[in-house]
Design an enzyme around this catalytic site. Structure first.
Site, PDB file in Angstrom:
ATOM      1  N   GLN B 131       0.824  -1.199   0.000  1.00  0.00           N
ATOM      2  CA  GLN B 131       0.000   0.000   0.000  1.00  0.00           C
ATOM      3  C   GLN B 131       0.860   1.253   0.000  1.00  0.00           C
ATOM      4  OE1 GLN B 131      -3.796   0.738   2.533  1.00  0.00           O
ATOM      5  NE2 GLN B 131      -2.138   1.505   3.797  1.00  0.00           N
ATOM      6  N   GLY B 132       0.630   2.129  -0.947  1.00  0.00           N
ATOM      7  CA  GLY B 132       1.391   3.386  -1.011  1.00  0.00           C
ATOM      8  C   GLY B 132       0.522   4.586  -0.688  1.00  0.00           C
ATOM      9  N   TYR B 133       0.255   4.782   0.582  1.00  0.00           N
ATOM     10  CA  TYR B 133      -0.554   5.924   1.021  1.00  0.00           C
ATOM     11  C   TYR B 133       0.331   6.965   1.724  1.00  0.00           C
ATOM     12  CZ  TYR B 133      -5.222   3.754   0.318  1.00  0.00           C
ATOM     13  OH  TYR B 133      -6.366   3.202  -0.205  1.00  0.00           O
ATOM     14  N   SER B 134       0.890   6.582   2.865  1.00  0.00           N
ATOM     15  CA  SER B 134       1.592   7.559   3.706  1.00  0.00           C
ATOM     16  C   SER B 134       2.819   8.126   3.015  1.00  0.00           C
ATOM     17  CB  SER B 134       2.055   6.899   5.004  1.00  0.00           C
ATOM     18  OG  SER B 134       0.968   6.464   5.745  1.00  0.00           O
ATOM     19  N   SER B 166       4.565  -1.697   4.221  1.00  0.00           N
ATOM     20  CA  SER B 166       4.990  -3.000   4.718  1.00  0.00           C
ATOM     21  C   SER B 166       5.027  -4.002   3.573  1.00  0.00           C
ATOM     22  CB  SER B 166       4.118  -3.484   5.876  1.00  0.00           C
ATOM     23  OG  SER B 166       2.824  -3.703   5.447  1.00  0.00           O
ATOM     24  N   GLU B 249     -13.468  -2.367   5.182  1.00  0.00           N
ATOM     25  CA  GLU B 249     -12.998  -3.049   6.372  1.00  0.00           C
ATOM     26  C   GLU B 249     -14.151  -3.192   7.348  1.00  0.00           C
ATOM     27  OE1 GLU B 249     -11.646  -5.079   8.592  1.00  0.00           O
ATOM     28  OE2 GLU B 249      -9.919  -4.521   7.379  1.00  0.00           O
ATOM     29  N   ASN B 373      -4.358   7.247  17.143  1.00  0.00           N
ATOM     30  CA  ASN B 373      -5.501   7.230  18.056  1.00  0.00           C
ATOM     31  C   ASN B 373      -6.123   8.614  18.200  1.00  0.00           C
ATOM     32  OD1 ASN B 373      -5.078   4.564  18.376  1.00  0.00           O
ATOM     33  ND2 ASN B 373      -5.029   4.598  20.618  1.00  0.00           N
ATOM     34  N   GLU B 374      -5.292   9.641  18.057  1.00  0.00           N
ATOM     35  CA  GLU B 374      -5.835  11.000  18.166  1.00  0.00           C
ATOM     36  C   GLU B 374      -6.747  11.293  16.975  1.00  0.00           C
ATOM     37  OE1 GLU B 374      -2.622  10.142  18.775  1.00  0.00           O
ATOM     38  OE2 GLU B 374      -2.983  10.290  20.938  1.00  0.00           O
TER      39      GLU B 374
END
Lengths: 380, 390
Positions: B131-134, B166, B249, B373-374
């Site tokens: 996955q190439g998002y960030s 990953s 998901e 989480n924020e």
């Protein structure tokens, strides 16, 4: 596998919400405070007659609806949400469950139709002044004299103990120790030798009492679960009640969340609703996380109760009671904090929930007690 | 409400169990309990082989519709599959990114050609995806994507950098969010491109993590190319597609992850019994709490899975990431507290950590990746609770 309410159950919840929002308000709670009235008997009568909720768990042969612990959940949630004050929980979740699990045919025939109709209320008296929840801590004892049993001892923290028409009391055979010799008896509330005293409570939305048994005599027909192991019977009654209480706690916790969110949208500081600040949002998000998690485990516990899976129920009832207790306390605390100054007043509602959260947390066993029970179930 | 399974479903369970008993042995024995987040780089070659064995027997992508090579099993059967997979010690699924993210995205947004080309090798376990998002400057603020792609003839030419990818080394393809409208800002002008990994314009640089391992990588695109048809959901429509991927998901795959958690918890319980800490009342409380928490993750997932297809997942649908990441983070600390002094002793030199030490360290990433989480709390407050953005 289907882990959601069906349409009837959803409708029952909506109907309960509509009814209790009007009839079980905090204004009524404030108004009743300090009076001798234990609960609104007229409202209880309507719950029995108009809504039929008292009949829900009772089998059809005893004039009930023959439904299960799962069907009861929507009502319990709404009662938790609205801080309902009447003897519903004590009658249904403690009393009816006790009779369903251990009552003789004669007892069920005599008592359950009266309960279903709202004509009699019940409760279970097991806890004592020491406040321990282990069955082996029971000190109240009985002696067998011919065809009679004579009861001696003090029960305390008995839910609706003053108003209950019949009290199911747990006692041990005189001289017995541990979990041996435990028996349950159904005793009329006005029995000779039984003194009942209302206890002033921090949480004014539920009644607790002290019951002193000084030579109370009952016959053989008063024994609940004559053929059963008394300690195991009492545990399974308590487990069902714990699973039910967890659902009530979910309702209360969710009300705290909803109240906090509503207030955060209304209350402005620095020219904007405080609900737009991340500090408040994150508290609300944590509340939702805990409410929904508590709901998941509480529902699962009641599914186990409805399917009579005793071993699973034992573990899940303790899991649910532990988690829901902490979640309710958390939400009730954060609700006060989000309300700021007014959250500390008698006039606003958060304090009622903060108090009920605490009382419910202790009732039927604190989270720590239940986690220890889970640890044992895990084989630790 | 019913937490039990039907006769047919139990028959399906036996089928899954039999497959795993017959196949997860011999050369694959050593894979039991390995792989998955925190251990993703372990036994990769062998897990790729295992993925192909699963594929040949039709056990990859079982939830996909039959027309796309899946089994079209019900959510209940997916639950059962996950339960049995864990029970058998099935290794972390090497193809999970293709199976749970890219595949459903293509099924929903892809062209017929794309489905034909890309879905079968995911089902067979032949092609792996990453996955190439960030990006370095697009983490929580994902819309701040800077990687650019421009159309040159029949090809997209890509310049930029992705991070926290990953399995990048092992993947055949990457789905990459690129800015395809150079004048665009934020969510607009982004496209969802499918890019082959084995080409000169791509350089993969492993990120050395605090665990000493490298299961994530930086991926540099320097004139990397992909065919112009490899855009999903239309040019400049990539944001919608990326958000769609997240919406697929529903939690069935979190059951697999819970399996890993359960294995870890069982290790801690055994350790506590062995070293005597199981007698410590505080440790007992915390172990019970962890056990209850794991049960809750499961029941949360079952509630979400019981929502009818297409219906609103409700408030409970929003808490999943916050719930499991917090559970695992707390668990990581508990695991170390149970181990006591032994927590500091590695399995081998120079830095061979045991699974619990890995969980302790890796769980620190759980509350950060896939939306911190924020950010999760903001999303919960704004979308589920209706609290205002500003």
């Amino acid at each position: 596998m289907h882990f959601r309410f069906n349409e009837e159950q959803l409708e029952l919840g909506r109907a309960a919400r509509r009814f209790l929002e009007v009839e079980s308000t905090t204004d009524k709670l404030r108004a009743a405070f300090g009076s001798d009235e234990l609960y609104d008997a007229e409202l209880y009568r309507r719950i029995a007659e108009e809504l039929g909720w008292l009949a829900l768990l009772i089998p059809e042969e005893y004039d009930g609806l023959g439904l299960t612990a799962v069907d009861l959940m929507p009502i319990l949630e709404e009662m938790g949400r609205s801080l309902y004050r009447g003897p519903f929980f004590s009658t249904v979740c403690l009393g009816v469950n006790a009779l369903l699990l251990g009552g003789s045919a004669a007892q069920k025939e005599e008592i359950l139709p009266l309960v279903a109709a709202g004509e009699e209320t019940l409760t279970l008296a097991y806890s004592e002044p020491h406040g321990r929840h282990e069955i082996d801590a029971i000190e109240t004892h009985f002696e067998e004299r011919g065809d009679e049993f004579v009861l001696h001892g003090v029960k305390r923290y008995v839910l609706d103990g003053v108003s209950a028409d019949r009290v199911i009391v747990a006692a041990r055979s005189k001289g017995s120790v541990g979990e041996e010799g435990i028996r349950l008896f159904v005793v009329p509330g006005d029995a000779e030798g039984l003194t009942r005293k209302r206890l002033p409570t921090l949480d004014i939305s539920r009644n607790e009492a002290e019951l002193i048994f000084e030579g109370v005599r009952v016959g053989r027909d008063a024994v609940v679960g004559a053929d059963l192991d008394g300690a195991a019977l009492l545990e399974s009654i308590l487990d069902r009640a714990r699973a039910a209480l967890a659902v009530e706690q979910v309702g209360g916790a969710e009300r705290c969340l909803d109240m906090a969110v509503a207030y955060s949208l209304e209350r402005k500081q620095f020219g904007r609703p405080i609900g737009s600040f991340q500090a408040i949002k994150h508290k609300a998000a944590d509340m939702l996380w805990k409410v929904e998690s508590a709901r998941s485990i509480a529902y699962a516990a009641n599914v186990a109760a409805a399917s009579d899976d005793g071993l699973l129920l034992r573990e899940l009832a303790s899991s649910a009671k532990a988690y829901a207790s902490d979640a309710y306390f958390f939400c009730a605390s954060e609700n006060i904090q989000i309300h700021g100054g007014v959250g500390f007043t008698w006039e606003y509602d958060p304090h009622f929930y903060f108090k009920r959260a605490k009382a419910s947390e202790e009732l039927l066993g604190h989270a720590d007690f239940h986690r220890e029970r889970v640890a044992r179930a895990m084989g630790l | 409400m019913d937490l039990s399974f039907s006769k047919e479903e139990e028959a399906f369970r036996r089928e899954v169990r039999a497959f795993l008993e017959d196949n997860l042995k011999g050369d694959f024995e050593k894979l039991k309990g390995r792989g998955g987040p925190g251990d993703e780089h372990s036994f990769v070659e062998e897990r790729i082989e295992w993925g192909k064995v699963m594929g040949r027997a039709g056990w990859n992508c079982i939830g996909w519709p039959k027309e796309h090579g899946g089994r079209g099993v019900s959510l209940n059967e997916e639950v059962i599959f996950n339960e049995e997979y864990v029970r058998a010690g099935g290794p972390g699924r090497i193809g999970h990114i293709g199976e749970t993210l890219l595949g459903p995205t293509l099924i929903h947004f892809g062209t017929e050609e794309q489905k034909k080309r890309f879905l079968p090798p995911i089902v067979s376990g032949e092609e792996l995806w990453c996955q190439g998002y960030s990006e370095p400057n697009a983490g929580s603020d994902l819309a701040n994507i800077q990687t650019k792609a421009r159309l040159v003839g029949d090809e997209w030419v890509i310049e930029g950098q992705k991070i926290w990818t990953s399995l990048a080394h092992w993947s055949d393809w990457c789905f990459v969010l690129c800015r395809t409208d150079p004048d665009s800002e934020r969510h607009r002008g982004i496209s969802y491109l499918l890019v082959p990994m084995d080409q000169p314009g791509i350089e993969i640089v492993p990120i050395e993590q605090m665990t000493g391992d490298s299961e994530f990588a930086e991926v540099f695109f320097d004139g990397a190319k992909t065919h112009k048809d490899n855009v999903v959901g239309g040019v400049n429509e990539g944001w919608k597609v990326a958000m769609g991927t997240l919406a697929f998901e529903r939690g069935a795959s979190t059951l697999g992850q819970q399996a890993q958690f359960e294995r870890e918890l069982n290790l801690v319980i055994s350790a506590a019994k062995e070293n005597g800490r199981a007698r410590d009342p505080q440790i007992r409380q915390r172990l019970a709490d962890a056990y209850i928490g794991l049960r809750i993750l499961r029941y949360n997932a079952l509630r979400i899975l019981s929502v009818q297809e297409g219906a609103d997942l409700g408030r409970e649908g929003s808490i999943s990431k916050l719930a499991w990441s917090n559970w695992h983070r707390d668990f990581g600390k508990l695991a170390m507290d149970v181990l006591g002094l032994e927590a500091n002793i590695a399995e081998g030199a120079p830095y061979e950590l045991n699974l619990l030490q890995k969980a302790y360290l890796f769980s620190r990433s759980d509350t950060i990746y896939a939306g911190t989480n924020e950010i999760q709390r903001n999303i919960i407050a704004e979308r589920a609770l209706g609290m205002p953005k500003v």
